[in-house]
Design a protein around this motif. Structure first.
Motif, PDB file in Angstrom:
ATOM      1  N   TYR A  35       1.472   6.755  -9.680  1.00  0.00           N
ATOM      2  CA  TYR A  35       1.146   8.139 -10.024  1.00  0.00           C
ATOM      3  C   TYR A  35       0.433   8.159 -11.379  1.00  0.00           C
ATOM      4  O   TYR A  35       0.620   7.282 -12.209  1.00  0.00           O
ATOM      5  CB  TYR A  35       2.410   8.989 -10.181  1.00  0.00           C
ATOM      6  CG  TYR A  35       3.246   9.181  -8.952  1.00  0.00           C
ATOM      7  CD1 TYR A  35       4.282   8.306  -8.636  1.00  0.00           C
ATOM      8  CD2 TYR A  35       3.033  10.279  -8.117  1.00  0.00           C
ATOM      9  CE1 TYR A  35       5.076   8.502  -7.527  1.00  0.00           C
ATOM     10  CE2 TYR A  35       3.830  10.481  -6.989  1.00  0.00           C
ATOM     11  CZ  TYR A  35       4.846   9.593  -6.710  1.00  0.00           C
ATOM     12  OH  TYR A  35       5.628   9.797  -5.601  1.00  0.00           O
ATOM     13  N   PHE A  90       2.592   6.075 -13.914  1.00  0.00           N
ATOM     14  CA  PHE A  90       3.954   5.738 -13.529  1.00  0.00           C
ATOM     15  C   PHE A  90       3.954   5.009 -12.196  1.00  0.00           C
ATOM     16  O   PHE A  90       3.255   5.395 -11.263  1.00  0.00           O
ATOM     17  CB  PHE A  90       4.807   6.999 -13.402  1.00  0.00           C
ATOM     18  CG  PHE A  90       5.131   7.649 -14.704  1.00  0.00           C
ATOM     19  CD1 PHE A  90       4.424   8.759 -15.133  1.00  0.00           C
ATOM     20  CD2 PHE A  90       6.146   7.151 -15.508  1.00  0.00           C
ATOM     21  CE1 PHE A  90       4.718   9.363 -16.341  1.00  0.00           C
ATOM     22  CE2 PHE A  90       6.449   7.746 -16.722  1.00  0.00           C
ATOM     23  CZ  PHE A  90       5.730   8.854 -17.139  1.00  0.00           C
ATOM     24  N   PHE A 103      11.674   5.555 -10.905  1.00  0.00           N
ATOM     25  CA  PHE A 103      10.455   5.469 -11.698  1.00  0.00           C
ATOM     26  C   PHE A 103      10.566   4.460 -12.827  1.00  0.00           C
ATOM     27  O   PHE A 103      11.636   4.276 -13.418  1.00  0.00           O
ATOM     28  CB  PHE A 103      10.116   6.833 -12.295  1.00  0.00           C
ATOM     29  CG  PHE A 103       9.491   7.779 -11.309  1.00  0.00           C
ATOM     30  CD1 PHE A 103      10.254   8.407 -10.342  1.00  0.00           C
ATOM     31  CD2 PHE A 103       8.123   8.019 -11.345  1.00  0.00           C
ATOM     32  CE1 PHE A 103       9.670   9.267  -9.411  1.00  0.00           C
ATOM     33  CE2 PHE A 103       7.527   8.888 -10.434  1.00  0.00           C
ATOM     34  CZ  PHE A 103       8.302   9.514  -9.465  1.00  0.00           C
ATOM     35  N   GLY A 104       9.421   3.852 -13.145  1.00  0.00           N
ATOM     36  CA  GLY A 104       9.317   3.024 -14.318  1.00  0.00           C
ATOM     37  C   GLY A 104       9.089   3.874 -15.560  1.00  0.00           C
ATOM     38  O   GLY A 104       8.937   5.096 -15.466  1.00  0.00           O
TER      39      GLY A 104
ATOM     40  N   GLY B  43      10.117   7.818 -18.135  1.00  0.00           N
ATOM     41  CA  GLY B  43       9.856   8.049 -16.724  1.00  0.00           C
ATOM     42  C   GLY B  43      10.761   9.131 -16.166  1.00  0.00           C
ATOM     43  O   GLY B  43      11.520   9.767 -16.889  1.00  0.00           O
ATOM     44  N   LEU B  44      10.663   9.354 -14.869  1.00  0.00           N
ATOM     45  CA  LEU B  44      11.446  10.389 -14.203  1.00  0.00           C
ATOM     46  C   LEU B  44      12.758   9.814 -13.683  1.00  0.00           C
ATOM     47  O   LEU B  44      12.808   8.667 -13.225  1.00  0.00           O
ATOM     48  CB  LEU B  44      10.668  10.955 -13.015  1.00  0.00           C
ATOM     49  CG  LEU B  44       9.598  11.994 -13.307  1.00  0.00           C
ATOM     50  CD1 LEU B  44       8.412  11.394 -14.019  1.00  0.00           C
ATOM     51  CD2 LEU B  44       9.149  12.655 -12.008  1.00  0.00           C
ATOM     52  N   THR B  45      13.785  10.660 -13.722  1.00  0.00           N
ATOM     53  CA  THR B  45      15.084  10.300 -13.163  1.00  0.00           C
ATOM     54  C   THR B  45      15.440  11.326 -12.103  1.00  0.00           C
ATOM     55  O   THR B  45      15.407  12.529 -12.371  1.00  0.00           O
ATOM     56  CB  THR B  45      16.172  10.291 -14.257  1.00  0.00           C
ATOM     57  OG1 THR B  45      15.813   9.334 -15.252  1.00  0.00           O
ATOM     58  CG2 THR B  45      17.524   9.932 -13.665  1.00  0.00           C
TER      59      THR B  45
END
Lengths: 112, 112
Positions: A35, A90, A103-104, B43-45
């Motif tokens: 992304y 990402f 996600f990283g 990043g996203l969680t």
């Protein structure tokens, strides 16, 4: 478990230069995603790989190429960087059995 | 084409307040909906995932509801804490083989 790792964390490129963003996951996930996140645009899918050996275009694939090197690694390549590719990138992954994506930490790319 | 909207874009509340974040989507034929949290520079969680057949999901002080017919989801945070300060993103999936479509997020600040 390191989860999803991305390298580098930050990169500055000049217009026309090339580079590869690396992503690896140690969770034995089948699916992997790239992304980009831009202010005011939200996250947009560039490419994804549903399984080793397959890749598909997302919403914004132009200017990028990907390689699913093996089950663990999914790289994103910019062949000729443009200022419009300045963004935060990402990588994410998930299993075939669960919808949750992991996600990283992201790669911040600045193209001058 | 699915579009996801999150209102408000930013929200500031005093510690201890209960609050609601909103997410709306244009195509009600969704497969699932997810709420994510993103801390600055991270990043996203994944927080909660609601399948299309479900009405709500709960995790601790978080409760997410889904009303497919009206194209809406809400994330309820009870007794907010400064540690809840982050950007919250909503994402929907239209089918098992389609990628997530993200909203632009709501940036939450909880003031001590």
């Amino acid at each position: 478990n390191a989860g999803v790792t991305q390298t580098p964390k930050f990169q500055v490129l000049k217009t026309g230069q090339s580079m590869t963003l690396q992503c690896a996951q140690d969770m034995n996930h089948n699916s992997m995603y790239w992304y980009r996140q831009d202010p005011g645009m939200g996250l947009r899918l560039i490419y994804y790989s549903a399984s080793e050996g397959t890749t598909d275009k997302g919403e914004v694939p132009n200017g990028y190429n990907v390689s699913r090197l093996n089950k663990r690694e999914f790289s994103l390549r910019l062949e000729s960087a443009a200022p419009s590719q300045t963004s935060v990138y990402f990588c994410a992954s998930r299993t075939e059995y669960q919808e949750t994506q992991y996600f990283g930490p992201g790669t911040r790319l600045l193209v001058l | 084409k699915q579009e996801v909207t999150q209102i408000p874009a930013a929200l500031s509340v005093p510690e201890g307040e209960n609050l609601v974040l909103n997410c709306s989507f244009t195509d009600s034929a969704i497969y699932n909906l997810q709420w994510f949290r993103q801390d600055p520079g991270k990043g996203l969680t994944s927080l909660l995932l609601i399948q299309s057949s479900q009405r709500e999901q709960t995790s601790g002080r978080l409760n997410a509801s889904l009303d497919k017919s009206s194209g809406r989801s809400t994330l309820y945070i009870a007794a907010s804490q400064p540690g809840d300060s982050a950007t919250y993103l909503c994402a929907v999936k239209n089918s098992g083989n389609t990628p997530l479509v993200f909203g632009k997020g709501t940036r939450l600040s909880v003031i001590a």
